[in-house]
Scaffold this motif. Structure first.
Motif, short mmCIF file in Angstrom:
data_model
loop_
_atom_site.label_atom_id
_atom_site.label_comp_id
_atom_site.label_asym_id
_atom_site.label_seq_id
_atom_site.Cartn_x
_atom_site.Cartn_y
_atom_site.Cartn_z
N SER A 1 0.78 -1.27 0.15
CA SER A 1 0.01 0.03 0.09
C SER A 1 0.95 1.27 -0.09
CB SER A 1 -0.95 -0.01 1.17
OG SER A 1 -0.15 -0.11 2.38
N THR A 2 2.05 1.08 0.19
CA THR A 2 3.18 2.15 0.17
C THR A 2 4.35 2.05 -0.67
OG1 THR A 2 4.34 1.66 1.97
CG2 THR A 2 2.23 2.78 2.29
N PRO A 3 4.94 2.96 -1.33
CA PRO A 3 6.25 2.72 -2.00
C PRO A 3 7.36 1.75 -1.18
CG PRO A 3 5.61 5.00 -2.27
CD PRO A 3 4.60 4.25 -1.27
N GLU A 4 7.45 2.27 0.11
CA GLU A 4 8.60 1.52 0.89
C GLU A 4 8.07 0.13 1.03
OE1 GLU A 4 6.96 4.36 1.87
OE2 GLU A 4 8.65 5.75 1.40
N ARG A 5 6.77 -0.23 1.22
CA ARG A 5 6.28 -1.82 1.44
C ARG A 5 6.62 -2.41 0.15
NH1 ARG A 5 0.74 -1.40 5.05
NH2 ARG A 5 1.73 -0.77 6.95
N MET A 6 6.26 -1.68 -0.89
CA MET A 6 6.47 -2.42 -2.35
C MET A 6 7.97 -2.83 -2.40
SD MET A 6 5.23 -0.85 -5.91
CE MET A 6 5.93 -1.52 -7.67
N ALA A 7 8.81 -1.70 -2.06
CA ALA A 7 10.10 -2.20 -2.32
C ALA A 7 10.86 -3.36 -1.15
CB ALA A 7 11.11 -0.91 -1.88
N PHE A 8 10.12 -3.48 -0.15
CA PHE A 8 10.65 -4.59 0.65
C PHE A 8 9.98 -5.81 0.11
CE2 PHE A 8 8.96 -7.48 3.97
CZ PHE A 8 9.91 -7.61 4.85
N PHE A 9 8.54 -5.85 -0.37
CA PHE A 9 7.79 -7.12 -1.02
C PHE A 9 8.83 -7.33 -2.31
CE2 PHE A 9 3.91 -6.17 1.42
CZ PHE A 9 4.15 -7.30 2.21
N ALA A 10 9.11 -6.33 -3.16
CA ALA A 10 9.99 -6.43 -4.25
C ALA A 10 11.15 -7.52 -3.97
CB ALA A 10 10.14 -5.56 -4.97
N MET A 11 11.95 -6.89 -2.94
CA MET A 11 13.18 -7.55 -2.53
C MET A 11 12.81 -9.22 -1.93
SD MET A 11 15.53 -4.69 -0.74
CE MET A 11 14.21 -4.18 0.53
N ALA A 12 11.81 -9.33 -1.25
CA ALA A 12 11.38 -10.54 -0.80
C ALA A 12 11.09 -11.54 -1.85
CB ALA A 12 10.30 -10.48 0.30
N ILE A 13 10.14 -10.92 -2.78
CA ILE A 13 9.86 -11.88 -3.83
C ILE A 13 10.99 -12.31 -4.97
CG2 ILE A 13 8.32 -11.71 -5.99
CD1 ILE A 13 6.34 -10.32 -4.55
N GLY A 14 11.95 -11.35 -4.96
CA GLY A 14 13.12 -11.55 -5.96
C GLY A 14 13.79 -12.69 -5.16
N ALA A 15 14.22 -12.58 -3.74
CA ALA A 15 14.94 -13.55 -3.05
C ALA A 15 14.17 -14.92 -3.15
CB ALA A 15 15.14 -13.11 -1.75
#
Length: 265
Positions: free
Chosen positions: A208-222
């Motif tokens: 719901s926020t850019p910061e959370r999207m960045a966190f989820f993107a890193m987790a999904i990448g891993a």
């Protein structure tokens, strides 16, 4: 412990995917997918030049990717449509790179390793480059996060706040070039853009926020990196494409999660 090639491969894949996932958020927000393609395709030319001059592949790819990024940045806004510039440079650089690789004297080159990656062959020095480069990228994005985010969401507001959007764009292009140089051994020149875009696009459904999207993107990448490595070992497939297949599967699940609630109402 790092003598285990599987552990080295997992660390390399995760390190690359985490850095690409974080940077990929800006690539998605700014709709820079074709820019990533153009920079990544130039990587093959960097491989040829590195072999010709006997230097590091990472250094050669990094220099050529950076030159491509700066060239695109300079040509944009010069009266020619950006997608036209990107199309010409992406395919031109790839063709030139493929021709140059075959002309390098005294070299027997496995092109598949550069086009689709060969993460199982990473060395300790490769790990140092991947994690060192990733840490530098995270540091730069942390330092410029607010300015870069403001310039991405609203250039006029950025100007009013004393932020130069074009400077932020240049920083972003340099970071994309760095990720291309680091990621070529993991997923190859043809799939780097996928590693940038897909985790970030998947994360958009959960955040719901850019910061959370960045966190989820890193987790999904891993998760994609580890899942792809496991898939490749089980079915004896190439690791790079397997990582992208897992990322695409996660993206499909994220899209289902977005549309199922709408269908139930």
């Amino acid at each position: 412990m790092l003598d285990d090639f599987l552990l080295r491969a997992a660390l390399a894949a995760v390190g690359t995917a985490v850095a690409a996932g974080l940077l990929g958020c800006f690539v998605v927000w700014r709709r820079m997918a074709y820019f990533g393609d153009a920079t990544a395709h130039a990587a093959v030319l960097g491989v040829a030049l590195a072999l010709l001059f006997g230097t590091s592949i990472t250094l050669g790819v990094g220099v050529v990717a950076l030159c491509m990024a700066v060239l695109i940045h300079a040509l944009s806004g010069q009266g020619v449509a950006v997608d036209t510039i990107l199309g010409v440079l992406a395919h031109g650089a790839l063709a030139l790179g493929l021709v140059a690789v075959t002309l390098v004297p005294g070299q027997r080159i496995d092109l598949d390793a550069y086009l689709f990656g060969d993460v199982l062959s990473v060395t300790r020095s490769d790990l140092a480059v991947i994690w060192g480069g990733g840490a530098l990228l995270v540091g730069v994005l942390w330092w410029h996060w607010s300015a870069m985010l403001t310039a991405t969401l609203n250039p006029d507001l950025a100007h009013a706040a004393g932020i130069n959007p074009r400077r932020q764009q240049l920083i972003l292009t340099v970071l994309v070039a760095a990720v291309v140089a680091v990621a070529i051994k993991v997923v190859g020149a043809l799939l780097i853009t996928a590693l940038l875009i897909i985790p970030a696009a998947s994360a958009r459904s959960f955040a719901s926020t850019p910061e959370r999207m960045a966190f989820f993107a890193m987790a999904i990448g891993a998760l994609s990196a580890l899942g792809g490595l496991r898939l490749a070992l089980h079915f004896d497939t190439q690791v790079g494409p397997s990582i992208i297949c897992v990322a695409v599967l996660i993206f499909a699940v994220s899209m289902l999660g977005r549309y199922v609630p709408r269908l139930s109402t």
